[in-house]
Design a protein around this motif. Sequence first.
Motif, PDB file in Angstrom:
ATOM      1  N   TYR A  26     -58.740  99.735  47.685  1.00 40.24           N
ATOM      2  CA  TYR A  26     -57.512  99.400  46.973  1.00 40.24           C
ATOM      3  C   TYR A  26     -57.068 100.563  46.091  1.00 40.24           C
ATOM      4  CZ  TYR A  26     -57.877  94.373  48.144  1.00 40.24           C
ATOM      5  OH  TYR A  26     -57.923  93.155  48.779  1.00 40.24           O
ATOM      6  N   VAL A  29     -55.241 103.322  47.970  1.00 44.06           N
ATOM      7  CA  VAL A  29     -53.834 103.048  48.246  1.00 44.06           C
ATOM      8  C   VAL A  29     -52.988 103.375  47.015  1.00 44.06           C
ATOM      9  CG1 VAL A  29     -52.138 101.305  48.900  1.00 44.06           C
ATOM     10  CG2 VAL A  29     -54.437 101.234  49.900  1.00 44.06           C
ATOM     11  N   TYR A 102     -52.174  97.022  51.642  1.00 45.45           N
ATOM     12  CA  TYR A 102     -51.301  98.187  51.782  1.00 45.45           C
ATOM     13  C   TYR A 102     -49.856  97.752  52.036  1.00 45.45           C
ATOM     14  CZ  TYR A 102     -49.120 102.175  54.148  1.00 45.45           C
ATOM     15  OH  TYR A 102     -48.260 103.160  54.533  1.00 45.45           O
ATOM     16  N   GLU A 103     -49.670  96.828  52.985  1.00 45.94           N
ATOM     17  CA  GLU A 103     -48.318  96.391  53.350  1.00 45.94           C
ATOM     18  C   GLU A 103     -47.631  95.690  52.180  1.00 45.94           C
ATOM     19  OE1 GLU A 103     -46.065  93.711  56.801  1.00 45.94           O
ATOM     20  OE2 GLU A 103     -48.257  93.859  56.745  1.00 45.94           O
ATOM     21  N   PRO A 120     -51.810 107.455  54.940  1.00 48.37           N
ATOM     22  CA  PRO A 120     -52.637 106.267  54.741  1.00 48.37           C
ATOM     23  C   PRO A 120     -54.045 106.378  55.304  1.00 48.37           C
ATOM     24  CG  PRO A 120     -51.218 105.932  56.621  1.00 48.37           C
ATOM     25  CD  PRO A 120     -50.890 107.306  56.087  1.00 48.37           C
ATOM     26  N   THR A 122     -58.138 107.293  54.083  1.00 48.63           N
ATOM     27  CA  THR A 122     -59.003 107.503  52.921  1.00 48.63           C
ATOM     28  C   THR A 122     -59.506 108.935  52.861  1.00 48.63           C
ATOM     29  OG1 THR A 122     -60.966 106.802  54.151  1.00 48.63           O
ATOM     30  CG2 THR A 122     -59.777 105.107  52.883  1.00 48.63           C
ATOM     31  N   LEU A 131     -55.677 103.019  56.012  1.00 46.88           N
ATOM     32  CA  LEU A 131     -55.394 101.972  55.045  1.00 46.88           C
ATOM     33  C   LEU A 131     -54.268 101.050  55.486  1.00 46.88           C
ATOM     34  CD1 LEU A 131     -55.552 104.322  51.954  1.00 46.88           C
ATOM     35  CD2 LEU A 131     -57.247 102.575  52.519  1.00 46.88           C
ATOM     36  N   ASP A 132     -53.478 101.488  56.467  1.00 47.26           N
ATOM     37  CA  ASP A 132     -52.321 100.697  56.872  1.00 47.26           C
ATOM     38  C   ASP A 132     -52.591  99.743  58.028  1.00 47.26           C
ATOM     39  OD1 ASP A 132     -52.704 102.755  58.636  1.00 47.26           O
ATOM     40  OD2 ASP A 132     -50.577 103.262  58.838  1.00 47.26           O
TER      41      ASP A 132
END
Length: 306
Positions: A26, A29, A102-103, A120, A122, A131-132
């Motif tokens: 988290y 992001v 993420y979204e 997106p 890491t 991450l997406d």
Amino acid sequence: MTDDERTWPALPYAAWQKTYATLHLYSQVVGKVALALAPPLNHCWGVALHVTPRGLSTGMLPHGSCSFTLAFDFLDHVVEIACTSGATRRLPLASRNIGAFYEALMEALADMGLAVRIWPVTVEMPTPIRLDDDARTVAYDGGWAQRFWRILVQVDRVFTLWRCDYAGKSSPVNFFWGSFDLAVTRFSGRRAPPRKGPAFERDAYSHEVISHGFWPGDARLPEAAFYAYAVPQPAGLADATVQPSQAYFHAELGEFILPYEAVRRSASPEQTLQAFLQSTWDRAAELGRWDRAALELHPRDEAATG
């Protein structure tokens, strides 16, 4: 739980590992939004998070004529977007797909007129994760997240006081979302030998540093711990004697380690941590031939500024 246990609570690695992994994702992001928008302040300071009375927050992120912050609130367990336009949005922290987090964040920013594009993937993780579109379900336990934050509050307080004893260049107390640690760094003022690696590492270690931090650990060191290191590492530092007795040099990590558990169980956690900060600084600065007379504050300096 006693008052001391609330102030310096236990943080067993295995018990909170899933929440730790979730918060790390988290925070990446959120951190990448800061990376996309924050002015490029030296040593990546502009993209770091900072401890707040409720959690962790970015600095002010410019977006056109507005600015906004992204903040983790570990009391209400939300991520809050607060804009200078007066608009706010709160997204719940919960156990869910990292891609869904993420979204939700990207959609909320776009709805507020704060749309941003990030890379997106890491960073500073053994295996990079998108991450997406990551489909794994992550686990968020608010109790563990809040416990971790309460430790950061105390460490931030001690590190901030430690920073005040230095007349040279010193970093703010920064929470770095890539490595997921809270750190404070002193600089000698001299350039360091050129460093190989990614751009952010070359920037971070462009000059000589002695750094201290708090880190929840990983597979190499599965426990929360304080650390201290110097770049470049002066000859003899690995063999130096430091305080307290539980501190030791970790050869694989290349830094001194003091287990968090040794600090929280001591008669005075603050004094134990201060002993570690001071003794590791003393050894590293002496062996590195730093100009301590010019860099350290002395009583006469305090009187002159008091």
